[in-house]
Write a protein that holds these residues in place. Structure first.
Motif, short mmCIF file in Angstrom:
data_model
loop_
_atom_site.label_atom_id
_atom_site.label_comp_id
_atom_site.label_asym_id
_atom_site.label_seq_id
_atom_site.Cartn_x
_atom_site.Cartn_y
_atom_site.Cartn_z
N SER A 1 49.16 54.82 71.57
CA SER A 1 49.98 54.10 70.59
C SER A 1 51.35 53.77 71.17
O SER A 1 52.22 53.27 70.45
N ASN A 2 51.55 54.04 72.46
CA ASN A 2 52.85 53.87 73.10
C ASN A 2 52.82 52.78 74.16
O ASN A 2 51.76 52.26 74.52
N VAL A 3 53.99 52.48 74.67
CA VAL A 3 54.13 51.56 75.79
C VAL A 3 55.26 52.07 76.66
O VAL A 3 56.23 52.66 76.16
N THR A 4 55.13 51.91 77.96
CA THR A 4 56.21 52.27 78.87
C THR A 4 56.79 51.00 79.47
O THR A 4 56.06 50.06 79.81
N ASP B 1 65.54 57.79 69.29
CA ASP B 1 65.64 57.76 67.84
C ASP B 1 64.41 57.19 67.16
O ASP B 1 64.29 57.28 65.94
N VAL B 2 63.50 56.60 67.93
CA VAL B 2 62.27 56.09 67.32
C VAL B 2 61.06 56.88 67.81
O VAL B 2 59.91 56.47 67.60
N ILE C 1 58.02 54.34 74.50
CA ILE C 1 58.34 54.14 73.09
C ILE C 1 57.07 53.83 72.31
O ILE C 1 56.05 53.45 72.88
N PRO C 2 57.11 53.99 70.98
CA PRO C 2 56.00 53.47 70.18
C PRO C 2 55.84 51.97 70.44
O PRO C 2 56.82 51.23 70.57
N GLY D 1 57.46 61.87 68.02
CA GLY D 1 57.18 61.13 69.24
C GLY D 1 56.84 62.05 70.40
O GLY D 1 55.88 61.81 71.14
N ALA D 2 57.62 63.11 70.55
CA ALA D 2 57.35 64.07 71.63
C ALA D 2 56.01 64.75 71.42
O ALA D 2 55.28 65.01 72.38
N PHE D 3 55.69 65.05 70.18
CA PHE D 3 54.40 65.67 69.88
C PHE D 3 53.26 64.75 70.30
O PHE D 3 52.30 65.18 70.96
N GLY D 4 53.36 63.47 69.94
CA GLY D 4 52.32 62.52 70.32
C GLY D 4 52.18 62.38 71.82
O GLY D 4 51.06 62.31 72.34
N GLN D 5 53.31 62.36 72.53
CA GLN D 5 53.25 62.23 73.98
C GLN D 5 52.66 63.47 74.65
O GLN D 5 52.02 63.38 75.69
#
Length: 952
Positions: A67-70, A115-116, A135-136, A857-861
């Motif tokens: 669900s993220n992008v770098t 923050d996101v 980020i998401p 966010g950190a949990f998802g990563q």
């Protein structure tokens, strides 16, 4: 905590990527497709390339499994491009790139990422400065806009320049001056290896060169190197290709290139004319160190693969030649390592040894020399060659687990080789290396005539501290830099380009976890994860350092360490060889409440890996000679840790909060307790506490529940622990103690470590989530209040952090920073004030929103890697948290409001009960501290006694 990173040799040693060119897929070389060993497939990176009319290269790879992008931007400028007498410029500018542009104020990059629920960071090395964000996916357009804004309209003003320069000075003090071996690897090694190339300068520079920099110099540096044709944009993750191309064309393509060429910087390092030696002295060197180095080749050199394999055979793992000879057999070294560094224009291979207590530099040099000679005198064995290749291929898999990993692999290939295909060809090149190739490159490069030998010793009255070489010439001069050009200032808010809107969010998913027990009581959890052929296993026991017992501190850690040092069927060297031949990673460690045995391997060899793991757990021999080896290594490691302010402060804080209770004793043991441990102590701990009924086995990655059940049954199904189970430690936190203010005096320390400590809550407490959100606001991220006050506003520290330190019983909350010695009291006041504020005032809704996003966010990563996923699942199990919390974590975080957070801090972390520990050069701050705390305790480091609650 965010770190603006330095990618240097020190990091690897200290343990230890308007018309457009038509798009085309970067197909892997045919040999790469056939390169992997049987059963292992290392997939190609598969990026698509196009080049904008302004010269910027753009590489993209779509991945809908996340669900993220770098977003990464790699600029072809590094410390080699620092002007003469301005070392550290590229790295200093890396810091400035996170500040304002004409369209957004300072710290906006942190707002747009942390923050996101994302993150950002950067690093500088010899040849590159790279910036990267994850980020998401629905925030991608904003990041493209922001990267374009700081490339085209960065604001560099005097206040920001001076503040960030102070931050870099603290980074220098922390990484170079306060670290026992920081000067050796950051400063003295490169300046000795390279004779004329600017690689001889350290990336972080020097205090003197940083002070010499002017704001005009820095602005000219930006005008020279930060231009589209000197940048590479890499985007990977869940995005629409056409939409992304439109954003790139809208925001980045219009940025114009300057009409002047880049400065020429291509120094040819001369061939060695004979061996060289150098001796350096420094304060705070607990054990002498020696290094041997040889100039080799740049990244594109044909012998890179052979040298890489040689380096793997030399020092990777406990079956490596250096470990087996210097650490295991001769016991001349406390630790060893080597690195084959390949940069754009030159390279070197170096091997080092931090000597064991009582050993001399000459002994270390003789041992290193002998091992290098073996490569020249005879071919390596087939087993060594296969083992090294399997390790390198497995590591290549692990380095491609996340979208960020894959983008980084590509970035390094582009910077160093100017060819994306290098990353895919690397595996084939390594697989093609023969024993004759390894011997050939050893005889070509690692000869006595080319050798460079360094001795690193403690300074004393007769041998004062060696100084960093200053006024080093370089090809680029300040006069060569471009004119400043247009100066930008932050526009009035009404005139700024608005941030783009976010698109529809992509929802992350959590796996369903299979949960069952074997007949012997062993709980098994399985979290499948599609993607790369990697699997992780984690076997956890309800026994940790809190169960060590009086006078036995370190027995849990020693037991875990000895698991890989011999079983009834395998010797320690045989175990190490088997692990590395599989390309696996197996190890064990003990925390306060639990012991974890972990394994990670390619899926085709995972059954053999689990079988080996089971043998280590079930059949250790704890041989006396292995205990003695581990004891010696542990004592040497403790000597190093106890010479470094940060670790000393951490261990002292545990004693201050818990006193003589079980949690107060250092988990790794002390110089006294480690010396007194016996084989009977270790065997008893294992026999009474390593039991299937008290254990949890977690599988994660490329594995099904059925396959996991079969593996678990085969490896552990018939395991029955002998004897009686030990009684769990009762009340390991003990009674609450009165707060203390303790100074541990280390004269000449490069920095002071400041730690505020309080008794925290158990993991199971209802206040866990309110305190977790509050801790993230306090010091759990780069945008935290502590970092804002101490680093960003005042430049007093490279970084701050805080931690709840949760455990089964009451945990250890700490908030800490390292700073220059004379600022220790100011930093302590700032930390205490921020802890107090959390318990007396409510956060704003904006602060709460961003902290929640950071945590979720950190949990998802953390779920993106097989080890991360397994660690999360195991953590829930160990603290008896339902597996359903894996899916409800985000909801629990979102439920925290301001009153709940304030109430939790006021009740559980009242600042009036806080203790303060400062480790540093007390002469520079003690009077100011004593004026505030008349009852301060001052303990010379030489008199510190971690066996005692009194610390003396």
């Amino acid at each position: 905590m965010k770190l603006r990173l330095l990618a240097t040799a020190a990091a690897s040693a200290l343990v230890i990527g308007l018309g457009a060119v038509p798009a085309h897929a970067l197909a892997p070389a045919a040999e790469a497709q056939a390169a992997a060993p049987a059963g292992i497939a290392v997939p190609p990176l598969g990026f698509v390339k196009r080049t904008l009319a302004n010269g910027m290269d753009v590489y993209t790879a779509r991945d809908t499994s996340t669900s993220n992008v770098t977003v990464q931007v790699w600029y072809r400028v590094g410390s080699k491009d620092d002007p003469a007498n301005r070392s550290g410029f590229a790295h200093l500018f890396e810091h400035l790139m996170f500040k304002a542009t004409k369209d957004f104020p300072d710290e906006t990059f942190d707002r747009l990422t942390e923050d996101v629920g994302g993150n950002n960071n950067a690093f500088t090395s010899d040849d590159v400065t790279a910036y990267f964000e994850t980020i998401p996916a629905n925030h991608l357009e904003r990041l493209i806009f922001a990267e374009a804004s700081r490339l085209g309209s960065l604001v560099v003003n005097e206040d920001v320049f001076e503040s960030e320069r102070d931050v870099v000075k603290e980074e220098y003090r922390q990484g170079v001056l306060a670290s026992p071996y920081g000067r050796l690897f950051s400063v003295f090694l490169p300046q000795t290896i390279y004779q004329e190339h600017p690689y001889r300068r350290t990336t972080i520079g020097s205090i003197e060169d940083l002070d010499a920099a002017t704001i005009e110099d820095v602005r000219r540096f930006h005008a020279t190197y930060y231009r589209p044709d000197n940048a590479i944009l890499i985007v990977a993750g869940n995005f629409d290709e056409a939409q992304l191309n439109g954003w790139v064309d809208q925001y980045l393509a219009p940025i114009r290139n300057p009409d002047r060429p880049l400065p020429v910087n291509d120094v040819k390092e001369p061939e060695p004319t004979g061996p060289r030696e150098a001796t350096f002295h420094a304060p705070n060197v607990p054990l002498p160190a020696v290094v041997m180095a040889w100039p080799t080749i740049p990244y594109v050199g044909e012998d890179r693969a052979a040298l890489t394999v040689l380096d793997g055979i030399l020092s990777t793992g406990e079956s490596s030649r250096l470990y087996r000879s210097l650490v295991y057999d001769q016991q001349v070294a406390a630790s060893i390592g080597s690195s084959a560094d390949f940069s754009q224009q030159a390279g070197a291979l170096y091997a080092f040894s931090i000597l064991a207590g009582g050993k001399t530099p000459d002994q270390g040099i003789a041992a290193l020399t002998a091992e290098i000679a073996r490569f020249r005198d005879a071919p390596v064995t087939d087993a060594e060659l296969t083992e090294a290749k399997n390790e390198l291929v497995a590591d290549a898999l692990r380095n491609r687990e996340t979208i960020g990993d894959r983008a980084t692999v590509l970035g390094f290939a582009l910077i160093n080789g100017n060819d994306a295909a290098y990353a895919d060809r690397e595996i084939a090149s390594i697989q093609a290396v023969t024993a004759a190739d390894v011997q050939r490159v050893a005889n070509r490069y690692l000869t006595p005539e080319r050798s460079i030998t360094l001795r690193y010793l403690a300074a004393d009255e007769a041998n004062p501290t060696s100084q960093q070489t200053l006024n080093v010439d370089a090809p680029v001069k300040v006069a060569d830099l471009a004119p400043v050009g247009q100066l930008f200032t932050l526009l009035p808010e009404a005139e700024r380009a608005p941030l783009p809107d976010v698109t529809e969010a992509v929802s992350p998913t959590t796996p369903a976890v299979a949960d069952f027990r074997l007949d012997n009581g062993l709980r098994v959890l399985v979290a499948p994860k599609a993607g790369l052929p990697l699997v992780s296993a984690r076997l956890s026991f309800d026994a940790g350092s809190a169960d060590d017992g009086n006078g036995k501190a370190g027995v849990a850690s020693m037991t875990a360490a000895l698991l890989t040092q011999g079983t009834t069927t395998r010797s320690a060297p045989e175990i190490a060889t088997e692990i590395e031949a599989l390309g696996a990673s197996i190890g064990a460690g003990a925390g306060s409440d639990f012991t974890n045995v972990f394994a990670n391997a390619p899926s085709d060899v995972f059954p053999q890996t689990v079988a080996l793991m089971a043998d280590l757990v079930r059949n250790p021999t704890f041989a006396e000679e292995e205990l003695e080896r581990q004891r010696t290594q542990t004592l040497d490691s403790l000597k190093i840790a106890l010479s470094t302010p940060g670790p000393v402060a951490g261990q002292a804080a545990s004693r201050v909060i818990y006193g003589d209770a079980a949690y107060g004793a250092p988990g790794g043991g002390t110089l006294t307790t480690i010396a007194g441990l016996t084989r009977a102590d270790v065997a008893a701990f294992h026999g009474s506490r390593y039991r299937p009924s008290e254990a949890t086995l977690v599988f994660s990655g490329d594995i099904t529940p059925d396959a996991a059940r079969a593996l678990a049954q085969q490896a552990f199904g018939d395991w029955q622990a002998p004897g009686e189970a030990a009684t769990p430690s009762a009340d390991p936190a003990g009674a609450a103690l009165a707060p203390r203010v303790v100074v541990i005096d280390q004269p000449g320390a490069g920095q002071a470590a400041v730690t505020v400590a309080l008794r925290s809550v158990p993991r199971s407490d209802d206040a866990y989530f309110p305190l977790t959100v509050g801790n993230t606001l306090l010091g759990g991220s780069f945008t935290s209040r502590l970092n804002q006050e101490i680093r960003i506003k005042r430049g007093l520290s490279y970084g701050t952090r805080s931690s709840l330190g949760v455990r089964r019983d009451e945990g250890l909350f700490t908030a800490s920073a390292q700073t220059r010695n004379d600022a220790a009291v100011e930093v302590a006041d700032l930390i205490l004030a921020e802890v107090r504020r959390l318990g007396t005032t409510q956060p704003t809704e904006s602060e709460l929103t961003t902290r929640r996003a950071i945590l979720t966010g950190a949990f998802g990563q953390s779920l993106e890697t097989v080890d991360g996923l397994g660690g999360v699942v195991a953590g829930l199990a160990l603290y008896d948290i339902p597996m359903s919390d894996l899916a409800t974590y985000a909801a629990s975080v979102e439920a925290v409001d301001g009153p709940a957070m304030q109430a939790a801090f006021a009740e559980h972390l009242p600042v009036e009960q806080a203790s303060l520990v400062i480790v540093g050069d007390a002469a520079q701050f003690i009077e100011a501290l004593r004026a505030k705390y008349p009852n301060v305790e001052v303990i010379p480091l030489a008199d510190l006694d971690l066996d005692s609650a009194a610390l003396k």
